[in-house]
Scaffold this active site. Structure first.
Site, PDB file in Angstrom:
ATOM      1  N   ARG A 243    -115.092 -68.091  17.821  1.00 33.00           N
ATOM      2  CA  ARG A 243    -113.664 -68.147  18.125  1.00 33.00           C
ATOM      3  C   ARG A 243    -112.931 -66.902  17.639  1.00 33.00           C
ATOM      4  O   ARG A 243    -113.145 -66.441  16.515  1.00 33.00           O
ATOM      5  CB  ARG A 243    -113.045 -69.382  17.460  1.00 33.00           C
TER       6      ARG A 243
ATOM      7  N   HIS B  56    -115.795 -73.198   8.521  1.00 34.52           N
ATOM      8  CA  HIS B  56    -114.355 -73.157   8.798  1.00 34.52           C
ATOM      9  C   HIS B  56    -113.973 -73.870  10.092  1.00 34.52           C
ATOM     10  O   HIS B  56    -112.945 -74.544  10.142  1.00 34.52           O
ATOM     11  CB  HIS B  56    -113.944 -71.687   8.885  1.00 34.52           C
TER      12      HIS B  56
ATOM     13  N   HIS C 254    -115.756 -68.800   7.952  1.00 28.16           N
ATOM     14  CA  HIS C 254    -114.693 -67.821   7.676  1.00 28.16           C
ATOM     15  C   HIS C 254    -115.198 -66.904   6.572  1.00 28.16           C
ATOM     16  O   HIS C 254    -115.716 -67.373   5.554  1.00 28.16           O
ATOM     17  CB  HIS C 254    -113.415 -68.532   7.241  1.00 28.16           C
TER      18      HIS C 254
ATOM     19  N   ARG D 268    -115.414 -62.329  13.274  1.00 29.03           N
ATOM     20  CA  ARG D 268    -115.715 -63.098  12.062  1.00 29.03           C
ATOM     21  C   ARG D 268    -117.188 -63.256  11.770  1.00 29.03           C
ATOM     22  O   ARG D 268    -117.619 -63.224  10.622  1.00 29.03           O
ATOM     23  CB  ARG D 268    -115.136 -64.496  12.215  1.00 29.03           C
TER      24      ARG D 268
ATOM     25  N   GLU E 103    -105.112 -59.504  13.540  1.00 29.54           N
ATOM     26  CA  GLU E 103    -106.282 -60.109  12.892  1.00 29.54           C
ATOM     27  C   GLU E 103    -107.531 -59.571  13.559  1.00 29.54           C
ATOM     28  O   GLU E 103    -107.457 -58.887  14.592  1.00 29.54           O
ATOM     29  CB  GLU E 103    -106.216 -61.641  12.971  1.00 29.54           C
TER      30      GLU E 103
HETATM   31  P1  FAD Z   1    -106.252 -81.361  12.821  1.00 27.07           P
HETATM   32  O1  FAD Z   1    -105.044 -80.546  12.620  1.00 27.07           O
HETATM   33  O2  FAD Z   1    -107.349 -81.190  11.853  1.00 27.07           O
HETATM   34  O3  FAD Z   1    -105.817 -82.891  12.799  1.00 27.07           O
HETATM   35  C1  FAD Z   1    -106.795 -83.905  12.801  1.00 27.07           C
HETATM   36  C2  FAD Z   1    -106.083 -85.245  12.731  1.00 27.07           C
HETATM   37  O4  FAD Z   1    -107.012 -86.277  13.047  1.00 27.07           O
HETATM   38  C3  FAD Z   1    -105.524 -85.597  11.370  1.00 27.07           C
HETATM   39  O5  FAD Z   1    -104.248 -86.166  11.553  1.00 27.07           O
HETATM   40  C4  FAD Z   1    -106.491 -86.663  10.831  1.00 27.07           C
HETATM   41  O6  FAD Z   1    -105.887 -87.613   9.972  1.00 27.07           O
HETATM   42  C5  FAD Z   1    -106.881 -87.327  12.127  1.00 27.07           C
HETATM   43  N1  FAD Z   1    -108.161 -88.044  12.089  1.00 27.07           N
HETATM   44  C6  FAD Z   1    -109.410 -87.536  11.917  1.00 27.07           C
HETATM   45  N2  FAD Z   1    -110.323 -88.523  11.954  1.00 27.07           N
HETATM   46  C7  FAD Z   1    -109.649 -89.680  12.142  1.00 27.07           C
HETATM   47  C8  FAD Z   1    -110.007 -91.050  12.232  1.00 27.07           C
HETATM   48  N3  FAD Z   1    -111.284 -91.456  12.127  1.00 27.07           N
HETATM   49  N4  FAD Z   1    -109.035 -91.966  12.423  1.00 27.07           N
HETATM   50  C9  FAD Z   1    -107.729 -91.599  12.492  1.00 27.07           C
HETATM   51  N5  FAD Z   1    -107.324 -90.320  12.406  1.00 27.07           N
HETATM   52  C10 FAD Z   1    -108.262 -89.383  12.225  1.00 27.07           C
HETATM   53  N6  FAD Z   1    -106.340 -71.735  13.346  1.00 27.07           N
HETATM   54  C11 FAD Z   1    -105.479 -70.853  13.886  1.00 27.07           C
HETATM   55  O7  FAD Z   1    -105.386 -70.731  15.111  1.00 27.07           O
HETATM   56  N7  FAD Z   1    -104.706 -70.083  13.073  1.00 27.07           N
HETATM   57  C12 FAD Z   1    -104.761 -70.165  11.725  1.00 27.07           C
HETATM   58  O8  FAD Z   1    -104.023 -69.471  11.028  1.00 27.07           O
HETATM   59  C13 FAD Z   1    -105.664 -71.076  11.148  1.00 27.07           C
HETATM   60  N8  FAD Z   1    -105.772 -71.173   9.798  1.00 27.07           N
HETATM   61  C14 FAD Z   1    -106.574 -72.149   9.275  1.00 27.07           C
HETATM   62  C15 FAD Z   1    -106.609 -72.333   7.897  1.00 27.07           C
HETATM   63  C16 FAD Z   1    -107.365 -73.346   7.346  1.00 27.07           C
HETATM   64  C17 FAD Z   1    -107.391 -73.536   5.852  1.00 27.07           C
HETATM   65  C18 FAD Z   1    -108.112 -74.208   8.186  1.00 27.07           C
HETATM   66  C19 FAD Z   1    -108.928 -75.320   7.609  1.00 27.07           C
HETATM   67  C20 FAD Z   1    -108.102 -74.016   9.557  1.00 27.07           C
HETATM   68  C21 FAD Z   1    -107.340 -72.990  10.112  1.00 27.07           C
HETATM   69  N9  FAD Z   1    -107.293 -72.792  11.479  1.00 27.07           N
HETATM   70  C22 FAD Z   1    -106.434 -71.879  12.012  1.00 27.07           C
HETATM   71  C23 FAD Z   1    -107.957 -73.726  12.384  1.00 27.07           C
HETATM   72  C24 FAD Z   1    -106.904 -74.743  12.883  1.00 27.07           C
HETATM   73  O9  FAD Z   1    -106.005 -75.014  11.842  1.00 27.07           O
HETATM   74  C25 FAD Z   1    -107.531 -76.030  13.350  1.00 27.07           C
HETATM   75  O10 FAD Z   1    -108.609 -75.788  14.196  1.00 27.07           O
HETATM   76  C26 FAD Z   1    -106.478 -76.852  14.109  1.00 27.07           C
HETATM   77  O11 FAD Z   1    -105.333 -77.028  13.311  1.00 27.07           O
HETATM   78  C27 FAD Z   1    -107.057 -78.179  14.522  1.00 27.07           C
HETATM   79  O12 FAD Z   1    -106.019 -78.952  15.041  1.00 27.07           O
HETATM   80  P2  FAD Z   1    -106.327 -80.401  15.569  1.00 27.07           P
HETATM   81  O13 FAD Z   1    -105.035 -80.973  16.046  1.00 27.07           O
HETATM   82  O14 FAD Z   1    -107.455 -80.361  16.496  1.00 27.07           O
HETATM   83  O15 FAD Z   1    -106.858 -81.205  14.288  1.00 27.07           O
HETATM   84  C1  SIN Z   2    -106.827 -67.195   8.885  1.00 29.57           C
HETATM   85  O1  SIN Z   2    -105.642 -67.196   8.571  1.00 29.57           O
HETATM   86  O2  SIN Z   2    -107.650 -66.328   8.590  1.00 29.57           O
HETATM   87  C2  SIN Z   2    -107.317 -68.329   9.696  1.00 29.57           C
HETATM   88  C3  SIN Z   2    -107.096 -67.993  11.094  1.00 29.57           C
HETATM   89  C4  SIN Z   2    -107.973 -68.802  11.975  1.00 29.57           C
HETATM   90  O3  SIN Z   2    -108.797 -69.581  11.524  1.00 29.57           O
HETATM   91  O4  SIN Z   2    -107.827 -68.609  13.177  1.00 29.57           O
END
Ligand code: FAD
Ligand code: SIN
Length: 537
Positions: A380, A345, A238, A284, A121
């Site tokens: 990032r 993003h 993104h 990015r 990537e």
């Molecule tokens: P999240 O996975 O967002 O989980 C948040 C949790 O908090 C959820 O369960 C939600 O219900 C809960 N929550 C929020 N507010 C409250 C509240 N008030 N009360 C109770 N619960 C609450 N990153 C990579 O490294 N590789 C990738 O390929 C990649 N692809 C991506 C694709 C997309 C479409 C997106 C949107 C992001 C991508 N990212 C990627 C970024 C990455 O997915 C996220 O930064 C990461 O998953 C965040 O994880 P997290 O556990 O911090 O939060």
């Molecule tokens: C992607 O698949 O392009 C998302 C990867 C990321 O947000 O790190």
């Protein structure tokens, strides 16, 4: 501690509360279960999170031709001088161990024969991105973590429970108040320590790749409780979100470009080589800005992602989720040019933590996208976010188990030059305007138009003024929608205020009135609290 009369008190409490069931929250919960009862709250279904939708993969220096020092170097370079090197070191050194642990728990990464398959990537000097089911990496990670968590009886998962506020006693976080979607009742649960793993804030912007749960709830709650937030101005856009009018901004993974997709403007010219030597695989922020420039130049609403040079069968097999989703909009990604433009993003900023996930408030920890560990600096590196959730989710849990006391944070100090726009006092508790949904729509448009990919002082100052007005007056009703509105209106002005205060361009924060980095002193992080305007240290 006195609770409002309509709040039910759960008398038996738990040892630890984890807010969020994404990668950071679930990894932490598994670790925490070694030390007591763990309650995991998710505001929606347990699988509704950014983690579930993560596509491209998870980065780690595991392949034979890779080295941890190369991953370190690439991360620091993408972070544009603002990464905390010791945090990045933790990330890249502990990442491979955590990934092998995940595999032991049943995670099925894609393989070539028996060997793990890696893709490339943007801004990575090696192919080091592990992926699953082609483009459904996050979903497979969450499946594996949930399966593991469900075998542990001391973890209780409570979906559809919306955390509204952190409970404080003698300056320490000692529990959480939440609304149960089924009963609409508000309940207080005491705990020894609380982990924020609530994810990001994409929905503060009009156009975002994020699922609707990403409203900045954790950042807003921590801010109201008095925690220090850091680097809020750094929002990653993104480059390639599907642009179909009226449809959500579905992500088109960077891995598509990693495997050879190129970008073309309205005139069908390939433009990225004019902007950066790494062309489509530049960092990015560079690609997102180049797309905006090309859109302006050609007066177009989008540019195009071109995969027609790739083998169509490979495209369909390697990216099944993207292929089938685009087909719903009558776009065959293996044959058609795909209309795209950038969308909000990822938040590099968040609740400031030390290397063990401890925040500035005793009893409160943060991990994953809600936290500002400093690993991402100003921008990032792709696929480092899932890794951060895994590594710092586990570390935060260890710290909570061991009663870790946070290392000191920079002390807030007023900066007479930082905020030249008068702002109202920050709300001491959740507050809302008369028509919250209308105010939220306006705030999201303001951020998109004025606090987006290309910023300047005049528009930022206007945004700060209006967002501050929008955030005032009235208490939220006891509902998820009302608190989400309140949280969006709390976080939006913080991003604008920090962006106004940072008078330089660095990583994802680009100011057309300050197009260069400020080299007069070492790079500094921004900090903001409810009593101090943005300051730098
Ligand atoms: P999240 O996975 O967002 O989980 C948040 C949790 O908090 C959820 O369960 C939600 O219900 C809960 N929550 C929020 N507010 C409250 C509240 N008030 N009360 C109770 N619960 C609450 N990153 C990579 O490294 N590789 C990738 O390929 C990649 N692809 C991506 C694709 C997309 C479409 C997106 C949107 C992001 C991508 N990212 C990627 C970024 C990455 O997915 C996220 O930064 C990461 O998953 C965040 O994880 P997290 O556990 O911090 O939060
Ligand atoms: C992607 O698949 O392009 C998302 C990867 C990321 O947000 O790190």
């Amino acid at each position: 501690m006195m609770l409002p009369t309509m709040v039910k008190q759960k008398d038996n409490g738990v040892d630890f509360i984890v807010l969020g069931g994404g990668i950071a929250g679930m990894r932490a919960a598994i670790e925490l279960s070694r030390g007591g009862r763990v309650l995991v709250l998710t505001k929606d279904d347990v699988y509704e999170s950014s983690t579930e939708y993560a596509q491209g993969g998870i980065a780690a220096a595991i392949s034979e031709d890779d080295e941890v020092t190369l991953h370190l170097h690439d991360t620091l370079l993408a972070g544009d001088g603002l990464c905390r090197e010791e945090a990045v070191r933790v990330l890249v050194e502990e990442g491979p161990v955590q990934i092998h642990q995940l595999i032991d728990w049943g995670m099925r990464f894609d393989r070539n024969g028996t060997k793990l398959a890696f893709t490339r990537e943007g801004a990575h000097s090696r192919s080091r991105i592990l992926h699953a089911h082609g483009d459904s990496t996050g979903s497979e990670i969450l499946r594996a973590l949930m399966a593991r968590a469900r075998t542990i009886h001391s973890i209780k998962l409570l979906p559809h429970t919306f955390a509204t506020e952190l409970a404080m006693e003698d300056g320490k976080v000692c529990g959480v108040t939440y609304i149960d979607a089924k009963t609409s009742e508000s309940t207080h649960v005491p705990a020894r320590a609380v982990l924020l793993a609530t994810g990001g804030l994409g929905h503060v912007y009009k156009e975002t790749t994020n699922p609707s749960v990403a409203c900045g709830d954790g950042m807003a709650m921590a801010y109201r409780a008095g925690a220090i937030l850091s680097d809020m101005e750094f929002v990653q856009f993104h480059p390639t979100a599907l642009f179909v009018k009226g449809a959500p901004r579905f992500l088109l993974s960077e891995a598509l470009r990693g495997e050879g997709a190129i970008l073309r403007n309205l005139l069908l010219e390939r433009f990225m080589p004019r902007y950066h030597e790494a062309a489509e695989l530049a960092p990015r922020d560079v690609v997102a800005r180049a797309i905006i420039m090309e859109m302006h130049k050609t007066r177009a609403e989008c540019v195009y992602l071109d995969l027609t040079g790739l083998n169509p069968d490979h495209v369909k097999k390697r990216f099944p989720r993207i292929f089938s989703t685009c087909l719903q909009y009558n776009i065959d990604i293996s044959a058609d040019l795909v209309p795209i433009r950038p969308a909000a993003h990822y938040s590099m900023g968040g609740v400031a933590t030390d290397l063990m996930g401890a925040t500035s408030l005793p009893g409160l920890f943060a991990a994953g996208e809600v936290a500002a560990t400093g690993v991402h600096g100003a921008n990032r590196l792709a696929s480092n976010s899932l890794l951060e959730g895994l590594v710092f989710g586990a570390r935060s849990a260890t710290a909570m188990l061991n009663h870790h006391v946070s290392t000191p944070f920079p002390s807030p100090k007023p900066n007479p030059h930082a905020e030249t726009v008068p702002v109202a006092a920050a709300p001491q508790a959740a507050t809302l305007p008369c028509d919250p949904q209308k105010a939220v729509e306006e705030a999201r448009a303001i951020l998109w138009d004025n606090v987006g990919i290309i910023r300047d002082g005049k528009h930022l100052a206007g945004a700060v003024r209006r967002l501050t007005e929008l955030a005032l007056a009235g208490a939220p009703e006891l509902s998820r929608a009302s608190y989400e509105a309140c949280n969006i209106l709390t976080v939006a002005p913080l991003i604008a205020r920090c962006a106004l205060a940072r008078e330089e361009s660095r990583g994802a924060h680009y100011r057309s009135d300050f197009p260069l980095k400020n080299e007069t002193h070492p790079p500094r992080h921004s900090y903001v609290t409810k009593v101090f305007p943005p300051f730098f240290a």
